[in-house]
Design a protein around this motif. Structure first.
Motif, PDB file in Angstrom:
ATOM      1  N   ASP A 105      39.367  31.870   6.771  1.00  0.00           N
ATOM      2  CA  ASP A 105      37.978  32.168   6.431  1.00  0.00           C
ATOM      3  C   ASP A 105      37.110  31.196   7.214  1.00  0.00           C
ATOM      4  N   ARG A 106      36.327  31.729   8.145  1.00  0.00           N
ATOM      5  CA  ARG A 106      35.588  30.870   9.056  1.00  0.00           C
ATOM      6  C   ARG A 106      34.497  30.055   8.373  1.00  0.00           C
ATOM      7  N   ARG A 107      34.150  30.404   7.158  1.00  0.00           N
ATOM      8  CA  ARG A 107      33.159  29.601   6.443  1.00  0.00           C
ATOM      9  C   ARG A 107      33.635  28.172   6.237  1.00  0.00           C
ATOM     10  N   TYR A 108      34.943  27.963   6.225  1.00  0.00           N
ATOM     11  CA  TYR A 108      35.476  26.614   6.036  1.00  0.00           C
ATOM     12  C   TYR A 108      35.252  25.731   7.257  1.00  0.00           C
ATOM     13  N   LEU A 109      34.940  26.322   8.399  1.00  0.00           N
ATOM     14  CA  LEU A 109      34.665  25.528   9.588  1.00  0.00           C
ATOM     15  C   LEU A 109      33.367  24.739   9.459  1.00  0.00           C
ATOM     16  N   ASP A 110      32.497  25.147   8.535  1.00  0.00           N
ATOM     17  CA  ASP A 110      31.281  24.378   8.284  1.00  0.00           C
ATOM     18  C   ASP A 110      31.615  22.983   7.766  1.00  0.00           C
ATOM     19  N   ARG A 111      32.831  22.812   7.277  1.00  0.00           N
ATOM     20  CA  ARG A 111      33.238  21.517   6.717  1.00  0.00           C
ATOM     21  C   ARG A 111      34.101  20.703   7.683  1.00  0.00           C
ATOM     22  N   VAL A 112      34.197  21.146   8.924  1.00  0.00           N
ATOM     23  CA  VAL A 112      34.978  20.420   9.929  1.00  0.00           C
ATOM     24  C   VAL A 112      34.027  19.836  10.970  1.00  0.00           C
ATOM     25  N   HIS A 113      34.060  18.516  11.131  1.00  0.00           N
ATOM     26  CA  HIS A 113      33.191  17.808  12.067  1.00  0.00           C
ATOM     27  C   HIS A 113      34.046  17.186  13.158  1.00  0.00           C
ATOM     28  N   VAL A 114      33.745  17.503  14.407  1.00  0.00           N
ATOM     29  CA  VAL A 114      34.554  17.063  15.540  1.00  0.00           C
ATOM     30  C   VAL A 114      33.717  16.180  16.462  1.00  0.00           C
ATOM     31  N   ALA A 115      34.297  15.055  16.853  1.00  0.00           N
ATOM     32  CA  ALA A 115      33.672  14.167  17.829  1.00  0.00           C
ATOM     33  C   ALA A 115      34.719  13.792  18.871  1.00  0.00           C
ATOM     34  N   ARG A 116      34.277  13.659  20.117  1.00  0.00           N
ATOM     35  CA  ARG A 116      35.203  13.346  21.204  1.00  0.00           C
ATOM     36  C   ARG A 116      34.762  12.087  21.927  1.00  0.00           C
ATOM     37  N   GLY A 117      35.718  11.194  22.156  1.00  0.00           N
ATOM     38  CA  GLY A 117      35.457  10.022  22.977  1.00  0.00           C
ATOM     39  C   GLY A 117      36.001  10.236  24.375  1.00  0.00           C
ATOM     40  N   PHE A 118      35.229   9.817  25.390  1.00  0.00           N
ATOM     41  CA  PHE A 118      35.658   9.982  26.774  1.00  0.00           C
ATOM     42  C   PHE A 118      35.969   8.643  27.440  1.00  0.00           C
ATOM     43  N   THR A 119      35.583   7.554  26.794  1.00  0.00           N
ATOM     44  CA  THR A 119      35.961   6.217  27.252  1.00  0.00           C
ATOM     45  C   THR A 119      36.464   5.437  26.048  1.00  0.00           C
ATOM     46  N   ALA A 120      37.123   4.328  26.320  1.00  0.00           N
ATOM     47  CA  ALA A 120      37.647   3.502  25.234  1.00  0.00           C
ATOM     48  C   ALA A 120      36.521   3.026  24.313  1.00  0.00           C
ATOM     49  N   TYR A 121      35.374   2.675  24.907  1.00  0.00           N
ATOM     50  CA  TYR A 121      34.277   2.144  24.102  1.00  0.00           C
ATOM     51  C   TYR A 121      33.591   3.246  23.304  1.00  0.00           C
ATOM     52  N   GLN A 122      33.533   4.450  23.847  1.00  0.00           N
ATOM     53  CA  GLN A 122      32.994   5.576  23.073  1.00  0.00           C
ATOM     54  C   GLN A 122      33.872   5.853  21.856  1.00  0.00           C
ATOM     55  N   GLN A 123      35.179   5.840  22.068  1.00  0.00           N
ATOM     56  CA  GLN A 123      36.071   6.102  20.951  1.00  0.00           C
ATOM     57  C   GLN A 123      35.929   5.023  19.879  1.00  0.00           C
ATOM     58  N   MET A 124      35.877   3.772  20.311  1.00  0.00           N
ATOM     59  CA  MET A 124      35.751   2.690  19.341  1.00  0.00           C
ATOM     60  C   MET A 124      34.444   2.797  18.575  1.00  0.00           C
ATOM     61  N   SER A 125      33.374   3.177  19.258  1.00  0.00           N
ATOM     62  CA  SER A 125      32.088   3.355  18.596  1.00  0.00           C
ATOM     63  C   SER A 125      32.150   4.467  17.558  1.00  0.00           C
ATOM     64  N   LEU A 126      32.819   5.564  17.893  1.00  0.00           N
ATOM     65  CA  LEU A 126      32.952   6.676  16.946  1.00  0.00           C
ATOM     66  C   LEU A 126      33.711   6.242  15.699  1.00  0.00           C
ATOM     67  N   LEU A 127      34.792   5.499  15.895  1.00  0.00           N
ATOM     68  CA  LEU A 127      35.599   5.077  14.752  1.00  0.00           C
ATOM     69  C   LEU A 127      34.852   4.051  13.900  1.00  0.00           C
ATOM     70  N   ASP A 128      34.095   3.167  14.540  1.00  0.00           N
ATOM     71  CA  ASP A 128      33.285   2.206  13.787  1.00  0.00           C
ATOM     72  C   ASP A 128      32.238   2.928  12.947  1.00  0.00           C
ATOM     73  N   ARG A 129      31.617   3.949  13.528  1.00  0.00           N
ATOM     74  CA  ARG A 129      30.615   4.721  12.785  1.00  0.00           C
ATOM     75  C   ARG A 129      31.269   5.460  11.616  1.00  0.00           C
ATOM     76  N   LEU A 130      32.444   5.982  11.858  1.00  0.00           N
ATOM     77  CA  LEU A 130      33.144   6.709  10.797  1.00  0.00           C
ATOM     78  C   LEU A 130      33.478   5.773   9.644  1.00  0.00           C
ATOM     79  N   ALA A 131      33.854   4.548   9.968  1.00  0.00           N
ATOM     80  CA  ALA A 131      34.214   3.583   8.924  1.00  0.00           C
ATOM     81  C   ALA A 131      32.992   2.975   8.254  1.00  0.00           C
ATOM     82  N   GLY A 132      31.857   2.955   8.969  1.00  0.00           N
ATOM     83  CA  GLY A 132      30.707   2.242   8.434  1.00  0.00           C
ATOM     84  C   GLY A 132      29.573   3.102   7.936  1.00  0.00           C
ATOM     85  N   GLU A 133      29.522   4.363   8.395  1.00  0.00           N
ATOM     86  CA  GLU A 133      28.411   5.210   7.985  1.00  0.00           C
ATOM     87  C   GLU A 133      28.683   5.877   6.643  1.00  0.00           C
TER      88      GLU A 133
END
Length: 229
Positions: free
Chosen positions: A68-96
């Motif tokens: 049921d595609r309505r469940y995709l509204d609950r899936v959030h995807v982020a992509r890191g393209f450099t090591a620092y982008q990935q680290m920033s994403l994970l820090d935000r995930l842990a801190g936001e």
């Protein structure tokens, strides 16, 4: 492979809260991890957060897999393209302010830290910091956190050491099988139709359709599914 003599069943591992490392045979691709993510969404009321550094976070594939595609509204995807982008994403995930997640997924957690633009020592520090950020998310929200790695070697030993559970998904003559590090988990997932095993997209679609029904999740047909632009 005729499976008519086997008792058909649909099983995916029940993930505990905390860090789970999943190693998947290359011929199975990322679909087993995507299936675990969607299964957690079916089972819970919260959202799924997926931070990808391996190039496997394909929203098209998720759209094809979910009953049921309505469940995709609950899936959030982020992509890191450099090591620092990935680290920033994970820090935000842990801190936001992440509200009531059902599951957190980090694929290819080590890959960007292997790039030659950072020193080996700093790369190891960033990897350990990433693991700590994910562990905090699991601890604070009491949810499963699924990690994958690009290679199993000395560099990724901290990932295995930090994981509460280690699973391996491999392709067998009986279909994909999840086992833990000690071989104690034996979750075979079989095709439920004519007794034949397949590891195509249609196979995982059927697995997730049955899992959704087990969780009392609505399953809609392709004709009645809402369209996503």
């Amino acid at each position: 492979m005729d499976m008519s003599r086997q008792q058909p069943r649909v099983e995916l591992p029940e993930l505990d809260a905390g860090l789970t490392l999943v190693d998947v045979d290359s011929d199975l691709g990322a679909t087993p991890v995507q299936s675990l993510l969607l299964d957690c969404v079916f089972a819970g009321s919260g959202d799924a957060y997926w931070v990808d550094a391996a190039g496997t976070a394909q929203t098209t594939r998720l759209r094809e897999l979910v009953p049921d595609r309505r469940y995709l509204d609950r899936v959030h995807v982020a992509r890191g393209f450099t090591a620092y982008q990935q680290m920033s994403l994970l820090d935000r995930l842990a801190g936001e302010h992440v509200t009531n997640p059902s599951v957190v997924v980090a694929t290819g957690i080590d890959r960007l830290y292997r790039d030659g633009d950072i020193s080996t020592t700093h790369a190891k520090e960033l990897l350990v910091r990433s693991i700590a950020a994910l562990a905090r998310v699991g601890r604070v929200h009491d949810v499963p956190v699924v990690m994958t790695r690009s290679r199993d070697d000395e560099f990724t030993k901290p990932v295995g050491n930090a994981a509460k559970t280690q699973l391996h998904c491999q392709n067998t003559q009986f279909g994909p099988r999840f086992t833990d590090a000690a071989g104690d988990v034996d979750a075979l997932v079989y095709h439920l139709g004519d007794g034949w095993v397949q590891t195509t997209l249609a196979y995982w679609q059927e697995v997730l359709a049955h899992r959704a029904q087990m969780h009392d999740t609505p399953v809609v047909s392709e004709e009645t599914a809402p369209q996503i632009s």
